[in-house]
Design a protein around this motif. Structure first.
Motif, short mmCIF file in Angstrom:
data_model
loop_
_atom_site.label_atom_id
_atom_site.label_comp_id
_atom_site.label_asym_id
_atom_site.label_seq_id
_atom_site.Cartn_x
_atom_site.Cartn_y
_atom_site.Cartn_z
N MET A 1 -0.16 -15.35 30.88
CA MET A 1 -1.05 -15.58 29.73
C MET A 1 -1.99 -16.74 30.05
N SER A 2 -3.25 -16.59 29.66
CA SER A 2 -4.23 -17.58 30.07
C SER A 2 -5.49 -17.48 29.21
N LEU A 3 -6.39 -18.45 29.42
CA LEU A 3 -7.73 -18.44 28.81
C LEU A 3 -8.73 -18.33 29.95
N ARG A 4 -9.67 -17.38 29.81
CA ARG A 4 -10.68 -17.17 30.85
C ARG A 4 -12.07 -17.07 30.22
N LEU A 5 -13.02 -17.81 30.78
CA LEU A 5 -14.41 -17.77 30.35
C LEU A 5 -15.26 -17.32 31.53
N ASN A 6 -16.10 -16.33 31.26
CA ASN A 6 -16.94 -15.81 32.33
C ASN A 6 -18.34 -15.47 31.78
N GLY A 7 -19.36 -16.12 32.33
CA GLY A 7 -20.74 -15.81 31.95
C GLY A 7 -21.06 -16.09 30.50
N VAL A 8 -20.57 -17.19 29.95
CA VAL A 8 -20.75 -17.50 28.53
C VAL A 8 -22.08 -18.22 28.30
N ASP A 9 -22.88 -17.69 27.38
CA ASP A 9 -24.09 -18.35 26.89
C ASP A 9 -23.84 -18.77 25.45
N ALA A 10 -24.16 -20.04 25.14
CA ALA A 10 -23.95 -20.52 23.77
C ALA A 10 -24.94 -21.63 23.47
N GLY A 11 -25.31 -21.73 22.21
CA GLY A 11 -26.24 -22.78 21.80
C GLY A 11 -26.84 -22.47 20.46
N TYR A 12 -28.10 -22.81 20.32
CA TYR A 12 -28.80 -22.66 19.07
C TYR A 12 -30.06 -21.83 19.27
N ARG A 13 -30.74 -21.50 18.22
CA ARG A 13 -31.87 -20.57 18.33
C ARG A 13 -32.94 -21.06 19.31
N ARG A 14 -33.17 -22.34 19.34
CA ARG A 14 -34.23 -22.87 20.18
C ARG A 14 -33.74 -23.44 21.51
N ARG A 15 -32.42 -23.57 21.66
CA ARG A 15 -31.93 -24.19 22.90
C ARG A 15 -30.53 -23.69 23.23
N LEU A 16 -30.37 -23.16 24.45
CA LEU A 16 -29.05 -22.82 24.93
C LEU A 16 -28.40 -24.08 25.49
N VAL A 17 -27.19 -24.36 25.04
CA VAL A 17 -26.44 -25.49 25.56
C VAL A 17 -25.73 -25.10 26.85
N PHE A 18 -25.21 -23.86 26.87
CA PHE A 18 -24.57 -23.33 28.07
C PHE A 18 -25.28 -22.05 28.48
N ARG A 19 -25.44 -21.89 29.77
CA ARG A 19 -25.98 -20.65 30.31
C ARG A 19 -25.07 -20.21 31.46
N ASN A 20 -24.47 -19.03 31.29
CA ASN A 20 -23.61 -18.46 32.32
C ASN A 20 -22.43 -19.37 32.66
N LEU A 21 -21.78 -19.93 31.64
CA LEU A 21 -20.63 -20.81 31.85
C LEU A 21 -19.43 -19.99 32.29
N THR A 22 -18.93 -20.29 33.46
CA THR A 22 -17.76 -19.62 34.02
C THR A 22 -16.78 -20.68 34.49
N LEU A 23 -15.52 -20.56 34.07
CA LEU A 23 -14.50 -21.55 34.42
C LEU A 23 -13.32 -20.89 35.12
N PRO A 24 -12.61 -21.64 35.94
CA PRO A 24 -11.35 -21.12 36.48
C PRO A 24 -10.37 -20.80 35.35
N GLU A 25 -9.45 -19.92 35.60
CA GLU A 25 -8.46 -19.53 34.60
C GLU A 25 -7.61 -20.74 34.18
N ILE A 26 -7.42 -20.88 32.87
CA ILE A 26 -6.58 -21.95 32.32
C ILE A 26 -5.24 -21.34 31.92
N PRO A 27 -4.15 -21.68 32.60
CA PRO A 27 -2.88 -21.03 32.32
C PRO A 27 -2.19 -21.54 31.06
N ARG A 28 -1.25 -20.77 30.61
CA ARG A 28 -0.42 -21.12 29.45
C ARG A 28 0.23 -22.49 29.66
N GLY A 29 0.30 -23.28 28.59
CA GLY A 29 0.96 -24.58 28.66
C GLY A 29 0.10 -25.68 29.26
#
Length: 262
Positions: A1-29
């Protein structure tokens, strides 16, 4: 079990705070300290994972997409504590925590909820606040009640945005000990945004450093927190050493010039 982020874009209408955010897998615990200077996106990241900030890309918790779950499913999976303190309403702490748990976990019996609240209040050391009204509490006390609302639901993912900002050192340690225990005993994945580097390093397994240029680096503190990373991220000359108990600590020696930093 883990948390995985791949290619995440997030922000506001006029500005992206993250573009293509990809992180290594974060395991349980795993307890992750989310660090970085102001306005790099710590809150945006937690809000996106919690579903209160629009985001695109893949965000997977235990092989299930966070973004596609129903609201009732999400509140069972994700416990989110925003920066804003609970409002000073004329309700007692126990009622507020009970209502939050009943709403999020209708599958739990009243007795189960009461046991969960008892355990959470004991872990946080806030039994004396149980029958106090929130409009009679300090900001720090309300922050502890807000954290109890989140922890009592026993979610597999905790997203805590500056959970110790209004607290003195005693209560800061209580909070982080409780989050550490949730990770160790229940296998919870916890992301804790903080400006207090050394307090974060005392408890975390990994650090997620968000930099002003939109970068992100996740890993063990001793690997990620190099002098070069600290200079690029915070605009300081600093080093990482070990205290007498073996925990990493950041020692800041000087600020670099504004032109070098900005």
């Amino acid at each position: 079990m883990s948390l995985r982020l791949n290619g995440v874009d997030a922000g506001y209408r006029r500005r992206l705070v993250f573009r293509n955010l990809t992180l290594p897998e974060i395991p349980r615990g795993t307890l992750v300290a989310v660090i970085g200077p102001n306005a790099v996106g710590k809150s945006t990241l937690l809000k996106s994972l919690a579903g209160v900030q629009p985001a695109s890309g893949s965000m997977m918790l235990h092989e299930e997409p966070l973004a596609q779950g129903r609201v009732d499913q999400r509140v069972r999976q994700v416990g989110y504590l925003p920066q804003t303190l609970p409002q000073p309403v004329p309700l007692i702490a126990y009622e507020i925590v009970f209502s939050a748990c009943r709403s999020a976990r209708p599958d739990w019996s009243r007795a189960h909820i009461e046991r969960a609240i008892e355990a959470t209040f004991k872990t946080l050391g806030i039994h004396k606040l149980a029958l106090r009204r929130l409009d009679e509490m300090s900001g720090g006390q309300r922050q502890m009640v807000g954290l109890a609302q989140v922890l009592v639901r026993r979610t597999p993912l905790l997203l805590l945005d500056e959970p110790t900002s209004a607290l003195d050192l005693h209560w800061q340690l209580n909070v982080l000990n409780a989050v550490r225990a949730a990770s160790d005993c229940d296998g919870v994945i916890a992301l804790v945004a903080s400006h207090d580097l050394n307090l974060s390093l005392r408890f975390c397994d990994q650090v997620l450093v968000l930099t002003p240029d939109g970068g992100a680096e996740l890993g063990r503190p001793e690997v990620v927190l190099t002098p070069a990373m600290l200079a690029r991220t915070y605009g300081i000359e600093a080093r990482v050493e070990r205290c007498s108990h073996g925990y990493p600590i950041v020692l800041a020696d000087n600020a670099v010039t504004a032109s070098d930093y900005f």
